[in-house]
Motif scaffolding. Structure first.
Motif, mmCIF file in Angstrom:
data_model
loop_
_atom_site.group_PDB
_atom_site.id
_atom_site.type_symbol
_atom_site.label_atom_id
_atom_site.label_comp_id
_atom_site.label_asym_id
_atom_site.label_seq_id
_atom_site.Cartn_x
_atom_site.Cartn_y
_atom_site.Cartn_z
ATOM 1 N N ARG A 1 29.521 16.134 -51.496
ATOM 2 C CA ARG A 1 28.157 15.619 -51.675
ATOM 3 C C ARG A 1 28.129 14.113 -51.453
ATOM 4 O O ARG A 1 27.225 13.592 -50.789
ATOM 5 N N ALA A 2 29.119 13.397 -51.989
ATOM 6 C CA ALA A 2 29.196 11.953 -51.770
ATOM 7 C C ALA A 2 29.398 11.640 -50.292
ATOM 8 O O ALA A 2 28.826 10.692 -49.752
ATOM 9 N N ARG A 3 30.211 12.467 -49.641
ATOM 10 C CA ARG A 3 30.428 12.259 -48.204
ATOM 11 C C ARG A 3 29.117 12.447 -47.432
ATOM 12 O O ARG A 3 28.811 11.701 -46.497
ATOM 13 N N GLU A 4 28.337 13.426 -47.829
ATOM 14 C CA GLU A 4 27.061 13.674 -47.154
ATOM 15 C C GLU A 4 26.124 12.471 -47.291
ATOM 16 O O GLU A 4 25.430 12.102 -46.347
ATOM 17 N N ILE A 5 26.109 11.868 -48.491
ATOM 18 C CA ILE A 5 25.222 10.712 -48.694
ATOM 19 C C ILE A 5 25.655 9.548 -47.827
ATOM 20 O O ILE A 5 24.834 8.881 -47.180
ATOM 21 N N PHE A 6 26.972 9.272 -47.783
ATOM 22 C CA PHE A 6 27.454 8.191 -46.932
ATOM 23 C C PHE A 6 27.103 8.457 -45.477
ATOM 24 O O PHE A 6 26.686 7.564 -44.747
ATOM 25 N N GLU A 7 27.283 9.718 -45.039
ATOM 26 C CA GLU A 7 26.979 10.040 -43.649
ATOM 27 C C GLU A 7 25.478 9.954 -43.374
ATOM 28 O O GLU A 7 25.057 9.579 -42.280
ATOM 29 N N ARG A 8 24.660 10.272 -44.380
ATOM 30 C CA ARG A 8 23.209 10.181 -44.192
ATOM 31 C C ARG A 8 22.776 8.722 -44.064
ATOM 32 O O ARG A 8 21.871 8.392 -43.309
ATOM 33 N N MET A 9 23.458 7.841 -44.812
ATOM 34 C CA MET A 9 23.143 6.416 -44.735
ATOM 35 C C MET A 9 23.824 5.749 -43.548
ATOM 36 O O MET A 9 23.278 4.834 -42.945
ATOM 37 N N GLY A 10 25.032 6.183 -43.217
ATOM 38 C CA GLY A 10 25.826 5.453 -42.232
ATOM 39 C C GLY A 10 26.230 6.234 -41.011
ATOM 40 O O GLY A 10 27.018 5.737 -40.203
ATOM 41 N N GLY A 11 25.740 7.459 -40.838
ATOM 42 C CA GLY A 11 26.052 8.188 -39.617
ATOM 43 C C GLY A 11 27.116 9.251 -39.836
ATOM 44 O O GLY A 11 27.680 9.404 -40.911
ATOM 45 N N GLN A 12 27.397 9.997 -38.770
ATOM 46 C CA GLN A 12 28.272 11.156 -38.845
ATOM 47 C C GLN A 12 29.700 10.838 -38.412
ATOM 48 O O GLN A 12 30.499 11.753 -38.241
ATOM 49 N N GLY A 13 30.034 9.592 -38.201
ATOM 50 C CA GLY A 13 31.366 9.237 -37.746
ATOM 51 C C GLY A 13 32.377 9.323 -38.863
ATOM 52 O O GLY A 13 32.170 9.933 -39.912
ATOM 53 N N ALA A 14 33.562 8.713 -38.602
ATOM 54 C CA ALA A 14 34.593 8.664 -39.621
ATOM 55 C C ALA A 14 34.049 7.987 -40.867
ATOM 56 O O ALA A 14 33.113 7.180 -40.800
ATOM 57 N N LEU A 15 34.665 8.297 -42.021
ATOM 58 C CA LEU A 15 34.124 7.811 -43.285
ATOM 59 C C LEU A 15 34.101 6.288 -43.347
ATOM 60 O O LEU A 15 33.139 5.694 -43.841
ATOM 61 N N THR A 16 35.148 5.651 -42.825
ATOM 62 C CA THR A 16 35.173 4.187 -42.832
ATOM 63 C C THR A 16 34.046 3.627 -41.972
ATOM 64 O O THR A 16 33.374 2.656 -42.351
ATOM 65 N N ASP A 17 33.814 4.238 -40.801
ATOM 66 C CA ASP A 17 32.701 3.799 -39.952
ATOM 67 C C ASP A 17 31.366 4.013 -40.659
ATOM 68 O O ASP A 17 30.455 3.176 -40.563
ATOM 69 N N ALA A 18 31.238 5.147 -41.358
ATOM 70 C CA ALA A 18 29.990 5.405 -42.082
ATOM 71 C C ALA A 18 29.777 4.370 -43.175
ATOM 72 O O ALA A 18 28.651 3.913 -43.402
ATOM 73 N N PHE A 19 30.861 3.974 -43.856
ATOM 74 C CA PHE A 19 30.755 2.939 -44.887
ATOM 75 C C PHE A 19 30.324 1.610 -44.275
ATOM 76 O O PHE A 19 29.421 0.935 -44.795
ATOM 77 N N LEU A 20 30.949 1.224 -43.170
ATOM 78 C CA LEU A 20 30.588 -0.046 -42.521
ATOM 79 C C LEU A 20 29.156 0.002 -41.988
ATOM 80 O O LEU A 20 28.426 -0.999 -42.065
ATOM 81 N N ALA A 21 28.733 1.155 -41.455
ATOM 82 C CA ALA A 21 27.355 1.284 -40.989
ATOM 83 C C ALA A 21 26.376 1.177 -42.151
ATOM 84 O O ALA A 21 25.293 0.579 -42.023
ATOM 85 N N THR A 22 26.756 1.741 -43.289
ATOM 86 C CA THR A 22 25.911 1.635 -44.483
ATOM 87 C C THR A 22 25.769 0.182 -44.908
ATOM 88 O O THR A 22 24.672 -0.285 -45.252
#
Length: 536
Positions: A337-358
């Motif tokens: 669920r936490a991964r989904e929120i990060f991806e919703r805010m920061g995109g569907q890429g790798a988790l680190t990329d999603a964090f940086l996009a966020t």
């Protein structure tokens, strides 16, 4: 001969200085009848809604215990949120939202107090009021009572919203956050007596708030139990030391009350010793140094200090969040669920990329606040009648406005570049992609700035509504994904239409469309400015 006044004389003198407080308080509440409920609902609602979102993320005691252990072992996360003092659902709410809600309450309070004290004097509205039956301390008292009402509303919303997690913890958290707001309300009351400018009063108090946050962050980064001396030196840290939902320390609220009382007394003492419109740190009169031959040069002179502060803040923020990128996996762990929120805010890429996009997205939303404030400097110059002498000279309206708009649009570009640079330097690689990701936020920032130009140029009485629009965009981007709001709501923000970089393909269509919309809004605002009368 005795110099001690009779008790009745002292009582009469004190009550005389407060004459008109009730009327001024009602006037302030009426003027802020839209702003105060929005601030209270956003700040209090952010905390009150946190239990539901965190329950969906960490529904079991084992998941919450794992999160608490990983966060307390991560100094970067402790510096941002503080330590997790209890792994109950209420304890996680206090950890995740408590510090930021306290900062929001402080910002709300400083804006209220400056608006109804120094700003009233600077614009000349206070002078005719003071000529009537209004005591010397009445305006300051009315401002503080207005701030008290707003902070009480925040505390009430938090207490009611979290009562299901434990009445004592909910009350402690509400009082801690509302108390932090009042500490900075009374601190702002002191600063407003020292400075002659409302803008400077806001800037100095905001700098003190930033210092308090840095002290709290530095203390928590070096101590996993939250008991660092540095956190005790910070009013923001006091809210954490109340330990809501973690064995409440009610006596810490006495420290908050003492600070409020001492600062209120000092503010009253200072306001009794200065004349209306004056200050203890008066603005240095001319002659000005440097070149002020153009409207653009004057705009730069007026806004360069603000831009410098924002630039340093964005660079430091980038350095902090860039260092946290590698720890993004620790924050999420195996929680889908936490991964989904990060991806919703920061995109569907790798988790680190999603964090940086966020993070770049959050920087963009905050940069919009700079752009809105920079554009509204035109409104302030107009309503304070400082623009009138310039426009009497051979300086056209559009030329005058263009100087400030260049600062707003170029300045927002600069702060976003610095945020991307900070992220890249701290992260250690991907300099080009991170700078590009930061710049990709600009069309949305410019759209909100363009809307501000339109409101000021065509509908000057509604100009301050631009703050509400920017605030809603920030709230949608910050807590909308965590609350699982429908896409129809999230799409109301221009930031929702931007590509999530890094991690996604660069899509030029939304960037060009938002840039064109921003240009059209600016053109509409300037056209309205040419056709209307100047505000007096």
């Amino acid at each position: 001969m005795s110099t001690v006044a009779p008790t009745g004389t002292l009582t009469g003198t004190l009550s005389g200085t407060l004459t008109g407080t009730g009327a001024l308080t009602r006037l302030a509440l009426r003027r802020d009848r839209l702003m105060l409920p929005v601030w209270a609902l956003v700040t209090g609602g952010l905390v009150a809604s946190g239990a539901g979102s965190l329950e969906g993320l960490y529904g079991t005691a084992a998941q919450r215990a794992e999160l608490a252990a990983s966060m307390n072992a991560n100094s970067s996360m402790r510096s941002l949120y503080g330590p997790v003092l209890d792994d109950s659902l209420g304890g996680l709410v206090a950890w995740r939202f408590g510090t930021f809600a306290a900062v929001l309450a402080a910002v709300m309070s400083l804006l209220i107090v400056v608006r109804h004290t120094r700003e009233e004097e600077e614009t000349g509205r206070q002078e005719p009021l003071s000529a009537g039956a209004v005591g010397r301390r009445a305006p300051l008292t009315a401002a503080l009572l207005t701030a008290l009402a707003a902070n009480a509303a925040v505390a009430l919303i938090i207490t009611a919203g979290l009562a299901g997690q434990g009445a004592a913890g909910a009350l402690a958290l509400g009082l801690a956050i509302g108390g932090t707001g009042m500490v900075f309300a009374t601190l702002t009351a002191i600063v407003a007596q020292l400075t002659e400018s409302a803008r400077l009063a806001k800037g100095l108090t905001a700098a003190l708030l930033g210092l308090a946050f840095v002290l709290r962050a530095a203390g928590d980064a070096g101590s996993a139990d939250g008991e660092s001396v540095l956190t005790w030196l910070s009013p923001v840290g006091w809210a954490q030391h109340v330990r809501a939902f973690a064995g409440e320390r009610w006596w810490v609220l006495l420290l908050t009350a003492a600070a409020i009382g001492v600062q209120t007394a000092l503010a009253y003492a200072l306001t009794a010793r200065r004349d209306l419109g004056m200050s203890f740190l008066p603005t240095r009169p001319g002659p000005a140094t440097g070149r002020l031959a153009t409207a653009g040069a004057l705009a730069w002179r007026l806004q360069r200090g603000t831009l410098l502060g924002w630039s340093l803040g964005f660079l430091l923020g980038g350095l902090v969040f860039g260092g946290m990128a590698e720890g993004a996996a620790d924050l999420v762990g195996d929680n889908e669920r936490a991964r989904e929120i990060f991806e919703r805010m920061g995109g569907q890429g790798a988790l680190t990329d999603a964090f940086l996009a966020t993070m770049t997205g959050l920087f963009g939303m905050v940069a919009a606040l700079f752009a809105v404030g920079s554009v509204l400097r035109l409104h302030g110059e107009e309503t304070s009648q400082r623009a009138e002498p310039l426009l009497v000279a051979p300086v056209g309206r559009l030329r005058w406005a263009a100087g400030h708009l260049v600062v707003a649009f170029a300045g927002s570009t600069l702060v976003m570049l610095l945020s991307g640079l900070g992220l890249a330097l701290s992260y250690g690689h991907d300099v080009g992609p991170l700078l590009g990701a930061a710049l990709a936020q600009l069309p949305a920032v410019w759209t909100l700035a363009g809307l501000t130009v339109l409101l000021w140029g065509a509908f000057p009485k509604a100009a301050v509504a631009a703050w509400g629009v920017a605030g809603v965009s920030l709230a949608l981007g910050w807590i909308g994904p965590a609350l699982d709001l429908p896409s129809a709501f999230l799409d109301l923000s221009p930031f929702a239409h931007l590509p999530k970089l890094p991690g996604q393909e660069l899509a030029w269509t939304p960037l060009l469309a938002l840039t064109a919309l921003a240009a059209a809004l600016v053109a509409g605002g300037l056209a309205g400015l040419r056709r209307r009368d100047m505000t007096t």
